[in-house]
Scaffold this motif. Structure first.
Motif, PDB file in Angstrom:
ATOM      1  N   ASP A   1     -11.368  36.076  16.599  1.00 56.55           N
ATOM      2  CA  ASP A   1     -11.730  36.713  17.856  1.00 56.55           C
ATOM      3  C   ASP A   1     -10.751  36.217  18.919  1.00 56.55           C
ATOM      4  O   ASP A   1     -10.865  35.078  19.388  1.00 56.55           O
ATOM      5  CB  ASP A   1     -13.171  36.359  18.242  1.00 56.55           C
ATOM      6  CG  ASP A   1     -13.668  37.120  19.468  1.00 56.55           C
ATOM      7  OD1 ASP A   1     -12.874  37.290  20.412  1.00 56.55           O
ATOM      8  OD2 ASP A   1     -14.843  37.520  19.488  1.00 56.55           O
ATOM      9  N   LYS A   2      -9.803  37.071  19.282  1.00 59.64           N
ATOM     10  CA  LYS A   2      -8.758  36.671  20.213  1.00 59.64           C
ATOM     11  C   LYS A   2      -9.318  36.326  21.585  1.00 59.64           C
ATOM     12  O   LYS A   2      -8.868  35.382  22.239  1.00 59.64           O
ATOM     13  CB  LYS A   2      -7.711  37.780  20.327  1.00 59.64           C
ATOM     14  CG  LYS A   2      -6.509  37.407  21.182  1.00 59.64           C
ATOM     15  CD  LYS A   2      -5.462  38.504  21.151  1.00 59.64           C
ATOM     16  CE  LYS A   2      -4.229  38.110  21.965  1.00 59.64           C
ATOM     17  NZ  LYS A   2      -3.198  39.190  21.924  1.00 59.64           N
ATOM     18  N   GLU A   3     -10.322  37.086  22.029  1.00 56.68           N
ATOM     19  CA  GLU A   3     -10.886  36.858  23.356  1.00 56.68           C
ATOM     20  C   GLU A   3     -11.587  35.505  23.430  1.00 56.68           C
ATOM     21  O   GLU A   3     -11.442  34.772  24.413  1.00 56.68           O
ATOM     22  CB  GLU A   3     -11.868  37.980  23.700  1.00 56.68           C
ATOM     23  CG  GLU A   3     -12.455  37.862  25.099  1.00 56.68           C
ATOM     24  CD  GLU A   3     -13.341  39.043  25.457  1.00 56.68           C
ATOM     25  OE1 GLU A   3     -14.143  38.904  26.395  1.00 56.68           O
ATOM     26  OE2 GLU A   3     -13.229  40.105  24.786  1.00 56.68           O
ATOM     27  N   GLN A   4     -12.329  35.152  22.394  1.00 56.92           N
ATOM     28  CA  GLN A   4     -13.040  33.872  22.368  1.00 56.92           C
ATOM     29  C   GLN A   4     -12.188  32.748  21.783  1.00 56.92           C
ATOM     30  O   GLN A   4     -12.607  31.589  21.804  1.00 56.92           O
ATOM     31  CB  GLN A   4     -14.325  34.001  21.553  1.00 56.92           C
ATOM     32  CG  GLN A   4     -15.336  34.965  22.123  1.00 56.92           C
ATOM     33  CD  GLN A   4     -16.665  34.889  21.378  1.00 56.92           C
ATOM     34  OE1 GLN A   4     -17.224  33.822  21.160  1.00 56.92           O
ATOM     35  NE2 GLN A   4     -17.166  36.050  20.965  1.00 56.92           N
ATOM     36  N   LYS A   5     -11.017  33.095  21.259  1.00 63.58           N
ATOM     37  CA  LYS A   5     -10.131  32.116  20.608  1.00 63.58           C
ATOM     38  C   LYS A   5     -10.876  31.392  19.488  1.00 63.58           C
ATOM     39  O   LYS A   5     -10.758  30.188  19.299  1.00 63.58           O
ATOM     40  CB  LYS A   5      -9.575  31.120  21.623  1.00 63.58           C
ATOM     41  CG  LYS A   5      -8.743  31.763  22.714  1.00 63.58           C
ATOM     42  CD  LYS A   5      -8.168  30.751  23.679  1.00 63.58           C
ATOM     43  CE  LYS A   5      -7.306  31.440  24.738  1.00 63.58           C
ATOM     44  NZ  LYS A   5      -6.736  30.471  25.710  1.00 63.58           N
ATOM     45  N   LEU A   6     -11.646  32.189  18.729  1.00 66.62           N
ATOM     46  CA  LEU A   6     -12.553  31.654  17.715  1.00 66.62           C
ATOM     47  C   LEU A   6     -12.199  32.164  16.327  1.00 66.62           C
ATOM     48  O   LEU A   6     -12.046  33.368  16.116  1.00 66.62           O
ATOM     49  CB  LEU A   6     -13.987  32.057  18.061  1.00 66.62           C
ATOM     50  CG  LEU A   6     -15.086  31.623  17.093  1.00 66.62           C
ATOM     51  CD1 LEU A   6     -15.263  30.106  17.143  1.00 66.62           C
ATOM     52  CD2 LEU A   6     -16.402  32.324  17.435  1.00 66.62           C
ATOM     53  N   ALA A   7     -12.085  31.244  15.379  1.00 63.57           N
ATOM     54  CA  ALA A   7     -11.880  31.594  13.973  1.00 63.57           C
ATOM     55  C   ALA A   7     -13.202  31.429  13.233  1.00 63.57           C
ATOM     56  O   ALA A   7     -13.857  30.382  13.347  1.00 63.57           O
ATOM     57  CB  ALA A   7     -10.818  30.700  13.352  1.00 63.57           C
ATOM     58  N   THR A   8     -13.594  32.449  12.484  1.00 63.79           N
ATOM     59  CA  THR A   8     -14.827  32.398  11.700  1.00 63.79           C
ATOM     60  C   THR A   8     -14.458  32.523  10.234  1.00 63.79           C
ATOM     61  O   THR A   8     -13.810  33.487   9.828  1.00 63.79           O
ATOM     62  CB  THR A   8     -15.788  33.532  12.099  1.00 63.79           C
ATOM     63  OG1 THR A   8     -16.118  33.403  13.483  1.00 63.79           O
ATOM     64  CG2 THR A   8     -17.061  33.479  11.262  1.00 63.79           C
ATOM     65  N   VAL A   9     -14.888  31.539   9.447  1.00 65.36           N
ATOM     66  CA  VAL A   9     -14.554  31.546   8.027  1.00 65.36           C
ATOM     67  C   VAL A   9     -15.827  31.436   7.202  1.00 65.36           C
ATOM     68  O   VAL A   9     -16.728  30.661   7.524  1.00 65.36           O
ATOM     69  CB  VAL A   9     -13.573  30.393   7.686  1.00 65.36           C
ATOM     70  CG1 VAL A   9     -14.138  29.045   8.095  1.00 65.36           C
ATOM     71  CG2 VAL A   9     -13.207  30.402   6.214  1.00 65.36           C
ATOM     72  N   GLU A  10     -15.925  32.274   6.152  1.00 66.01           N
ATOM     73  CA  GLU A  10     -17.076  32.236   5.253  1.00 66.01           C
ATOM     74  C   GLU A  10     -16.638  31.733   3.891  1.00 66.01           C
ATOM     75  O   GLU A  10     -15.701  32.263   3.286  1.00 66.01           O
ATOM     76  CB  GLU A  10     -17.701  33.626   5.112  1.00 66.01           C
ATOM     77  CG  GLU A  10     -18.914  33.636   4.193  1.00 66.01           C
ATOM     78  CD  GLU A  10     -19.514  35.011   3.999  1.00 66.01           C
ATOM     79  OE1 GLU A  10     -20.416  35.155   3.145  1.00 66.01           O
ATOM     80  OE2 GLU A  10     -19.077  35.962   4.690  1.00 66.01           O
ATOM     81  N   PHE A  11     -17.329  30.700   3.405  1.00 67.39           N
ATOM     82  CA  PHE A  11     -17.007  30.094   2.118  1.00 67.39           C
ATOM     83  C   PHE A  11     -18.007  30.545   1.052  1.00 67.39           C
ATOM     84  O   PHE A  11     -19.165  30.865   1.352  1.00 67.39           O
ATOM     85  CB  PHE A  11     -17.033  28.571   2.222  1.00 67.39           C
ATOM     86  CG  PHE A  11     -15.966  27.997   3.112  1.00 67.39           C
ATOM     87  CD1 PHE A  11     -14.645  27.944   2.698  1.00 67.39           C
ATOM     88  CD2 PHE A  11     -16.274  27.516   4.379  1.00 67.39           C
ATOM     89  CE1 PHE A  11     -13.656  27.423   3.516  1.00 67.39           C
ATOM     90  CE2 PHE A  11     -15.304  26.987   5.208  1.00 67.39           C
ATOM     91  CZ  PHE A  11     -13.989  26.936   4.777  1.00 67.39           C
ATOM     92  N   SER A  12     -17.565  30.488  -0.196  1.00 68.30           N
ATOM     93  CA  SER A  12     -18.423  30.859  -1.318  1.00 68.30           C
ATOM     94  C   SER A  12     -19.282  29.671  -1.756  1.00 68.30           C
ATOM     95  O   SER A  12     -19.120  28.539  -1.279  1.00 68.30           O
ATOM     96  CB  SER A  12     -17.573  31.363  -2.484  1.00 68.30           C
ATOM     97  OG  SER A  12     -16.744  30.314  -2.975  1.00 68.30           O
ATOM     98  N   GLU A  13     -20.166  29.912  -2.726  1.00 64.52           N
ATOM     99  CA  GLU A  13     -21.196  28.953  -3.147  1.00 64.52           C
ATOM    100  C   GLU A  13     -20.682  27.545  -3.490  1.00 64.52           C
ATOM    101  O   GLU A  13     -21.311  26.555  -3.099  1.00 64.52           O
ATOM    102  CB  GLU A  13     -21.970  29.555  -4.335  1.00 64.52           C
ATOM    103  CG  GLU A  13     -23.184  28.757  -4.766  1.00 64.52           C
ATOM    104  CD  GLU A  13     -22.808  27.636  -5.733  1.00 64.52           C
ATOM    105  OE1 GLU A  13     -23.517  26.605  -5.733  1.00 64.52           O
ATOM    106  OE2 GLU A  13     -21.817  27.792  -6.465  1.00 64.52           O
ATOM    107  N   PRO A  14     -19.541  27.364  -4.178  1.00 69.59           N
ATOM    108  CA  PRO A  14     -19.112  26.000  -4.506  1.00 69.59           C
ATOM    109  C   PRO A  14     -18.835  25.110  -3.283  1.00 69.59           C
ATOM    110  O   PRO A  14     -18.737  23.887  -3.418  1.00 69.59           O
ATOM    111  CB  PRO A  14     -17.823  26.232  -5.314  1.00 69.59           C
ATOM    112  CG  PRO A  14     -17.990  27.598  -5.894  1.00 69.59           C
ATOM    113  CD  PRO A  14     -18.694  28.374  -4.820  1.00 69.59           C
ATOM    114  N   PHE A  15     -18.745  25.698  -2.091  1.00 71.42           N
ATOM    115  CA  PHE A  15     -18.459  24.922  -0.888  1.00 71.42           C
ATOM    116  C   PHE A  15     -19.497  23.830  -0.649  1.00 71.42           C
ATOM    117  O   PHE A  15     -19.194  22.782  -0.068  1.00 71.42           O
ATOM    118  CB  PHE A  15     -18.398  25.858   0.324  1.00 71.42           C
ATOM    119  CG  PHE A  15     -18.137  25.157   1.629  1.00 71.42           C
ATOM    120  CD1 PHE A  15     -16.882  24.619   1.914  1.00 71.42           C
ATOM    121  CD2 PHE A  15     -19.141  25.039   2.585  1.00 71.42           C
ATOM    122  CE1 PHE A  15     -16.640  23.978   3.112  1.00 71.42           C
ATOM    123  CE2 PHE A  15     -18.899  24.400   3.793  1.00 71.42           C
ATOM    124  CZ  PHE A  15     -17.648  23.860   4.057  1.00 71.42           C
ATOM    125  N   ALA A  16     -20.725  24.053  -1.082  1.00 71.66           N
ATOM    126  CA  ALA A  16     -21.802  23.080  -0.850  1.00 71.66           C
ATOM    127  C   ALA A  16     -21.782  21.932  -1.842  1.00 71.66           C
ATOM    128  O   ALA A  16     -22.572  20.982  -1.714  1.00 71.66           O
ATOM    129  CB  ALA A  16     -23.163  23.780  -0.891  1.00 71.66           C
TER     130      ALA A  16
END
Length: 350
Positions: free
Chosen positions: A128-143
């Protein structure tokens, strides 16, 4: 949990300073100035206006910084050279390179390991360029990680993404939903992650956490093959009205872990003055052992510029030594005028 929340929310306005690796003048320690090549610091600007701040090299390759864990358990920024495909996004690829035993494991330097759990996939990445925010979604092994690695994982993801131009905050999603906290030990994720989480957190002796100031310092370390690199450490110190000065003073005092980390600025160096005027910060160091006209190590001067701009809203730095601004480095580069920040450190061979 309260302590974690406080550290996450603290404003890191301390100075990042890279150590000096050349002996000769009083500013530098002869103890560590052996025949070791200094860590590489590359002066490159990010892609102007791009959603990520990778540097494009001649020939079309891309250089990016990822945070990996060294053999001593410290996170360190490592510059990696790679090629981006037509539809590949640099930030997402950087995260993919940080997956333990992943597809890019052979490109990582020896003595460093990726900290995102093995088997994890990046299911989606949004910016999101306006919020300068990166959103990343990880898969199940991330936990699937050891609870003691939780903060390291959070720091590595946050510092890697915020190293890229235009990204100031990070949100972590997992299997279709925003995580309110990390799965194993409950590190809070309700607010966006910024560099205020710190990195390689430590506390000065006797500091009161509730009345402290976080400052980020850079010390040096060595691989088993004697290749030198820089390690950032966020140290909680007694509350200060000038975090920048506090950071420099802590840098001069040296690392708490003197076995694994090395400071090469001698303790008799003093911070005479630090002043910000608009986008320029002037740093004046004082050292009786320095002779006017001596050339200073390039690493020191680049480091000071990187350090001040990292933790202030300044875009350039004027460096003085004993009140004189006619500073020249060993490569005959003049620092008599304000200098912008370098990008990409620790280009360690894989």
């Amino acid at each position: 949990m309260v302590q974690k929340r406080w550290i996450r929310g603290a404003v890191l306005s301390g100075v990042l300073v890279l150590p000096i690796l050349t002996a000769g003048c009083g500013l530098f320690s002869q103890e560590t100035s052996k025949s070791i090549d200094p860590p590489q610091v590359e002066v490159k600007e990010g892609v102007d206006g791009a959603e990520t701040g990778q540097a494009v090299l001649p020939g079309g390759d891309t250089q990016m910084t990822v945070y990996l864990e060294d053999r001593n358990g410290y996170l360190a920024p490592i510059s990696l050279q790679t090629t981006l495909g037509t539809n590949e996004v640099a930030a997402q690829k950087a995260l993919e390179m940080m997956v333990e035993n992943g597809a890019y494991a052979s490109q990582l330097p020896e003595d460093f390991r990726a900290v995102i759990p093995q088997g994890t996939q990046i299911k989606s990445y949004k910016y999101d360029k306006e919020q300068k925010l990166a959103t990343v979604e990880f898969s199940e092994p991330f936990a699937s990680y050891n609870p003691q690695d939780e903060r390291t994982i959070v720091e590595a993801i946050t510092w890697t993404l915020t190293a890229m131009t235009g990204i100031e905050g990070v949100e972590i999603w997992y299997e279709g939903a925003k995580l309110p906290e990390m799965p194993q030990d409950g590190f809070p994720l309700d607010d966006k992650l910024t560099r205020a989480v710190g990195i390689n957190i430590e506390a000065a002796e006797g500091v009161n956490y509730a009345q402290s100031t976080p400052v980020t310092l850079y010390f040096s370390a060595q691989t088993l093959s004697d290749e030198q690199y820089y390690v950032p450490v966020t140290r909680l110190v007694a509350r200060s009205s000038s975090p920048t000065q506090a950071a420099l003073e802590q840098l001069i005092s040296g690392p708490l872990n003197k076995k694994e980390l090395t400071s090469v600025i001698l303790p008799d160096v003093q911070v005479k003055n630090i002043v910000q005027d608009g986008d320029v910060v002037t740093v004046d160091l004082e050292d009786e052992g320095y002779l006017g006209g001596e050339k200073l190590p390039t690493e020191m001067l680049q480091a000071l510029v990187l350090s001040v701009t990292e933790n202030s809203d300044a875009t350039s730095v004027q460096i003085k030594v004993n009140g004189e601004s006619n500073v020249v480095d060993l490569n005959n580069n003049s620092y008599s005028e304000p200098v912008g920040r370098p990008h990409h450190v620790n280009a360690i061979k894989s």
